[in-house]
Design a protein around this motif. Structure first.
Motif, PDB file in Angstrom:
ATOM      1  N   PHE A 151     -40.670  25.608  -6.398  1.00 16.68           N
ATOM      2  CA  PHE A 151     -42.125  25.570  -6.594  1.00 16.68           C
ATOM      3  C   PHE A 151     -42.583  25.924  -7.952  1.00 16.68           C
ATOM      4  CE2 PHE A 151     -45.885  28.154  -6.439  1.00 16.68           C
ATOM      5  CZ  PHE A 151     -46.807  27.294  -5.757  1.00 16.68           C
ATOM      6  N   ASN A 152     -42.049  26.714  -8.701  1.00 14.18           N
ATOM      7  CA  ASN A 152     -42.466  26.851 -10.103  1.00 14.18           C
ATOM      8  C   ASN A 152     -42.438  25.616 -11.184  1.00 14.18           C
ATOM      9  OD1 ASN A 152     -43.170  29.812  -9.436  1.00 14.18           O
ATOM     10  ND2 ASN A 152     -41.484  30.592 -10.074  1.00 14.18           N
ATOM     11  N   LYS A 153     -41.275  24.867 -10.535  1.00 22.86           N
ATOM     12  CA  LYS A 153     -40.981  23.670 -11.328  1.00 22.86           C
ATOM     13  C   LYS A 153     -41.946  22.429 -11.091  1.00 22.86           C
ATOM     14  CE  LYS A 153     -36.085  24.602 -11.783  1.00 22.86           C
ATOM     15  NZ  LYS A 153     -34.858  24.176 -11.283  1.00 22.86           N
ATOM     16  N   ILE A 154     -42.796  22.392 -10.029  1.00 26.08           N
ATOM     17  CA  ILE A 154     -43.441  21.358  -9.712  1.00 26.08           C
ATOM     18  C   ILE A 154     -44.652  21.263 -10.738  1.00 26.08           C
ATOM     19  CG2 ILE A 154     -45.282  20.582  -8.034  1.00 26.08           C
ATOM     20  CD1 ILE A 154     -43.511  22.018  -5.953  1.00 26.08           C
ATOM     21  N   PRO A 155     -44.701  20.114 -11.370  1.00 24.16           N
ATOM     22  CA  PRO A 155     -45.457  19.977 -12.548  1.00 24.16           C
ATOM     23  C   PRO A 155     -47.202  19.873 -12.245  1.00 24.16           C
ATOM     24  CG  PRO A 155     -44.665  17.824 -11.902  1.00 24.16           C
ATOM     25  CD  PRO A 155     -43.944  19.034 -10.977  1.00 24.16           C
ATOM     26  N   GLU A 156     -47.328  19.393 -10.954  1.00 26.19           N
ATOM     27  CA  GLU A 156     -48.619  19.399 -10.828  1.00 26.19           C
ATOM     28  C   GLU A 156     -48.862  19.555  -9.124  1.00 26.19           C
ATOM     29  OE1 GLU A 156     -50.994  15.812 -11.584  1.00 26.19           O
ATOM     30  OE2 GLU A 156     -50.430  15.803 -13.736  1.00 26.19           O
ATOM     31  N   LYS A 157     -49.068  20.857  -8.893  1.00 24.61           N
ATOM     32  CA  LYS A 157     -49.163  21.463  -7.482  1.00 24.61           C
ATOM     33  C   LYS A 157     -50.443  21.146  -6.745  1.00 24.61           C
ATOM     34  CE  LYS A 157     -46.393  25.532  -9.267  1.00 24.61           C
ATOM     35  NZ  LYS A 157     -46.488  24.991 -10.514  1.00 24.61           N
ATOM     36  N   ASP A 158     -50.360  20.526  -5.823  1.00 28.19           N
ATOM     37  CA  ASP A 158     -51.660  20.341  -5.011  1.00 28.19           C
ATOM     38  C   ASP A 158     -51.691  21.274  -3.784  1.00 28.19           C
ATOM     39  OD1 ASP A 158     -49.578  19.509  -3.045  1.00 28.19           O
ATOM     40  OD2 ASP A 158     -50.160  17.315  -3.205  1.00 28.19           O
ATOM     41  N   ILE A 159     -52.472  20.936  -2.936  1.00 33.62           N
ATOM     42  CA  ILE A 159     -52.994  21.985  -1.730  1.00 33.62           C
ATOM     43  C   ILE A 159     -51.812  22.008  -0.848  1.00 33.62           C
ATOM     44  CG2 ILE A 159     -54.174  20.260  -0.501  1.00 33.62           C
ATOM     45  CD1 ILE A 159     -55.144  23.914  -0.660  1.00 33.62           C
ATOM     46  N   VAL A 160     -50.914  20.872  -0.501  1.00 35.48           N
ATOM     47  CA  VAL A 160     -49.728  20.942   0.164  1.00 35.48           C
ATOM     48  C   VAL A 160     -48.519  21.698  -0.520  1.00 35.48           C
ATOM     49  CG1 VAL A 160     -47.871  19.503   1.219  1.00 35.48           C
ATOM     50  CG2 VAL A 160     -50.116  18.559   0.941  1.00 35.48           C
ATOM     51  N   SER A 161     -48.492  21.756  -1.941  1.00 35.85           N
ATOM     52  CA  SER A 161     -47.240  22.557  -2.519  1.00 35.85           C
ATOM     53  C   SER A 161     -48.000  24.194  -2.322  1.00 35.85           C
ATOM     54  CB  SER A 161     -47.458  22.261  -4.026  1.00 35.85           C
ATOM     55  OG  SER A 161     -47.573  20.911  -4.256  1.00 35.85           O
ATOM     56  N   TRP A 162     -48.977  24.653  -2.336  1.00 34.24           N
ATOM     57  CA  TRP A 162     -49.334  26.057  -2.230  1.00 34.24           C
ATOM     58  C   TRP A 162     -49.393  26.501  -0.822  1.00 34.24           C
ATOM     59  CZ3 TRP A 162     -50.319  28.976  -6.177  1.00 34.24           C
ATOM     60  CH2 TRP A 162     -50.450  28.625  -7.526  1.00 34.24           C
ATOM     61  N   ASN A 163     -49.780  25.490   0.062  1.00 31.64           N
ATOM     62  CA  ASN A 163     -49.810  25.839   1.490  1.00 31.64           C
ATOM     63  C   ASN A 163     -48.453  25.897   1.935  1.00 31.64           C
ATOM     64  OD1 ASN A 163     -52.597  25.903   1.638  1.00 31.64           O
ATOM     65  ND2 ASN A 163     -52.614  23.863   2.594  1.00 31.64           N
ATOM     66  N   THR A 164     -47.291  25.215   1.541  1.00 30.19           N
ATOM     67  CA  THR A 164     -45.992  25.190   1.858  1.00 30.19           C
ATOM     68  C   THR A 164     -45.368  26.464   1.626  1.00 30.19           C
ATOM     69  OG1 THR A 164     -45.870  22.751   1.756  1.00 30.19           O
ATOM     70  CG2 THR A 164     -43.628  24.079   1.739  1.00 30.19           C
ATOM     71  N   MET A 165     -45.684  26.804   0.303  1.00 28.66           N
ATOM     72  CA  MET A 165     -45.020  28.152  -0.230  1.00 28.66           C
ATOM     73  C   MET A 165     -45.598  29.360   0.371  1.00 28.66           C
ATOM     74  SD  MET A 165     -42.780  28.610  -2.356  1.00 28.66           S
ATOM     75  CE  MET A 165     -41.770  30.032  -2.309  1.00 28.66           C
ATOM     76  N   VAL A 166     -47.010  29.591   0.388  1.00 23.65           N
ATOM     77  CA  VAL A 166     -47.661  30.505   1.274  1.00 23.65           C
ATOM     78  C   VAL A 166     -47.181  30.702   2.680  1.00 23.65           C
ATOM     79  CG1 VAL A 166     -50.010  31.317   2.062  1.00 23.65           C
ATOM     80  CG2 VAL A 166     -49.823  30.421  -0.068  1.00 23.65           C
ATOM     81  N   ASN A 167     -47.026  29.576   3.439  1.00 19.57           N
ATOM     82  CA  ASN A 167     -46.784  29.796   4.716  1.00 19.57           C
ATOM     83  C   ASN A 167     -45.133  29.987   4.790  1.00 19.57           C
ATOM     84  OD1 ASN A 167     -47.222  29.150   7.566  1.00 19.57           O
ATOM     85  ND2 ASN A 167     -45.804  27.208   7.487  1.00 19.57           N
ATOM     86  N   PHE A 168     -44.268  29.584   3.701  1.00 24.36           N
ATOM     87  CA  PHE A 168     -42.873  30.137   3.826  1.00 24.36           C
ATOM     88  C   PHE A 168     -43.045  31.606   3.784  1.00 24.36           C
ATOM     89  CE2 PHE A 168     -39.594  31.290   1.079  1.00 24.36           C
ATOM     90  CZ  PHE A 168     -38.327  30.894   1.948  1.00 24.36           C
ATOM     91  N   TYR A 169     -43.634  32.251   2.976  1.00 22.89           N
ATOM     92  CA  TYR A 169     -43.745  33.647   2.817  1.00 22.89           C
ATOM     93  C   TYR A 169     -44.109  34.318   4.127  1.00 22.89           C
ATOM     94  CZ  TYR A 169     -43.004  33.751  -2.332  1.00 22.89           C
ATOM     95  OH  TYR A 169     -42.266  33.623  -3.674  1.00 22.89           O
TER      96      TYR A 169
END
Length: 489
Positions: free
Chosen positions: A304-322
């Protein structure tokens, strides 16, 4: 430049030159220049020329094209079939059903023979304007010899977009000839409606009839494989792609990556990801989803930290994972970081966060999320309202839960029956209220337990009903005592 040179030198422009200029304007989508050319046509005395008017109508000046039709009639110039085809296409692009009906009445009154391109354009217009009854009724007034594969495909597509998938399949089965577009349209309709097994069955039938799929068809069927986690079929499609020398990039590359990620084949997913020449946001997000599904917290966060341009899907995926892993502090910390980024949290983010608050009884944080929703004027729809009710209910604030419940305009069976095993209550509600033999669909934000999974199989068999449940892992389609996940979820 040649056009302006001719104008400044006072060179007279003839019909052939104007045809060429209109064609050039269409190619470069220059409506402003096209409007200027139209003005010069009128000034030169060629404003009543039928062929020039037909070309002008197809130039992209849609509203002007419809106005031009009225000018033609006032000038005594009668339109021909080509003119009407252009006008119906314009009405379709503008979704101007009222003008389309007026033009339809005109061709009927003037005894135009509705066939070929004219028939196809009329059906297309009614279909894309959502008037499938009118579109289909045209067939009863025409000779079946006038029906071609384009017409049939247009009707199938119209029923698909109207969410009448059974009607679309009935028409599809009646087709004497099917193009690749016909097959793809029907398969795409199944995927959009969540009928993934039917999509794969149709794909198998298509291959049996020796129809070679293109990239669009393959992306569609790979999507169905991903939802059903049918790794074997997906892998065979990958082999087909390699055999036919197709380039694994763009939508096709992302579809393969998504398949491997959802099937838990992290090595295959990573290999596909690394081979992609151009990695889009969808590529990064599919790979992140794969890491999250594998359960490795550190690896998922590192990626997740390596993703160059995080969009809403990136953030939601990680939040939901936690949230799934009951890591409340991490989910809230990530939510706070998200706010300082250029991406604003949406309903999906807040639903995940409220679910986390509900699971650990974090009332203070839940209230904070509720205040955030109000301050940012985020409308409380059914799903978000249900998450708020669940949070307040599990935190012991029954009054607040009741107040949120009264605010929800459209209440459904979910309004995360918010207790454990809520799928059973939702299905019971569906059996009581839905029409007989109609499918029952339930959306759940937490993973279905094994006991509920077994119950759903029994209900589908005992009540002879199709039950579709989407939890936060995958779709489950229960029919006749069996589930599409093959008891692996």
């Amino acid at each position: 430049m040649g056009y302006y040179h001719m104008v400044t030198q006072g060179v007279l422009l003839d019909i052939s030159t104007f045809h060429f200029l209109i064609h050039a304007c269409c190619k470069i989508f220059d409506v402003k220049l096209g409007s200027e050319v139209h003005g010069r046509i009128v000034k030169s005395g060629l404003g009543r020329n039928k062929s020039l008017n037909n070309n002008l109508m197809g130039m992209g000046m849609y509203r002007e094209a419809l106005d031009l039709f009225d000018e033609m009639l006032l000038s005594g110039v009668l339109p021909d079939e080509i003119t009407m085809v252009s006008l119906f296409s314009t009405c379709t692009k503008l979704k101007d059903l009222e003008t389309g009906k007026r033009l339809h009445l005109y061709i009927v009154d003037n005894k135009f023979r509705i066939r070929g391109s004219l028939l196809n354009c009329l059906v297309d217009m009614y279909s894309k304007c959502g008037k499938m009854d009118e579109a289909h009724s045209l067939l009863s007034r025409c000779d079946e010899s006038e029906f071609d594969v384009v017409l049939w495909t247009t009707l199938v597509s119209g029923y698909v977009k109207s969410n009448k998938i059974d009607k679309a399949r009935q028409l599809f089965e009646k087709m004497n000839e099917r193009s690749l577009v016909s097959w793809t349209t029907m398969m795409s309709g199944y995927v959009q409606g969540g009928y993934f097994c039917e999509c794969l069955e149709l794909f198998q039938q298509m291959r049996f009839e020796n129809v070679i799929p293109d990239e669009v068809a393959l992306v569609t069927v790979l999507s169905a494989c991903a939802h059903l986690e049918d790794f074997d079929l997906g892998r065979s499609i990958h082999a087909f792609i390699v055999t036919y020398g197709m380039i694994v990039n763009g939508f096709l590359g992302n579809a393969l990556l998504d398949l491997y990620a959802k099937c838990g084949k992290l090595d295959d997913a990573l290999r596909t990801f690394e081979q992609l020449p151009c990695k889009s946001a969808a590529s990064w997000n599919s790979m992140l989803d794969g890491f999250c599904r594998s359960g490795g917290v550190d690896k998922a966060r590192d990626f997740f930290n390596k993703i160059p341009e995080k969009d809403i899907v990136s953030w939601n995926t990680m939040v939901n994972f936690y949230v799934k892993h009951d890591m409340f502090n991490e989910s809230f910390e990530l939510f706070c970081k998200m706010q300082s980024s250029n991406v604003k949290p949406d309903r999906t983010t807040l639903i995940s966060l409220l679910s986390s608050c509900a699971n650990v009884g974090a009332l203070y944080h839940g209230i904070w999320a509720n205040v955030y929703i109000e301050k940012n004027e985020i409308g409380i729809d059914t799903m978000l309202g249900t998450a708020l009710i669940d949070m307040y209910g599990k935190c012991g604030c029954v009054e607040m839960a009741s107040e949120i419940f009264t605010q929800i305009i459209e209440k459904n069976e979910l309004s995360d029956a918010t207790s454990r095993h809520s799928e059973r209550l939702a299905i019971a509600f569906g059996l009581i209220n839905n029409q007989e033999n109609s499918p029952i669909r339930v959306v759940n934000s937490v993973r279905m337990c094994r006991d509920c999974h077994s119950v759903m199989k029994l209900i589908s068999q005992a009540c002879d009903r199709e039950i579709v449940i989407r939890d936060n892992y995958r779709f489950h389609r229960f029919t006749d005592g069996h589930c599409s996940c093959k008891d692996y979820w």
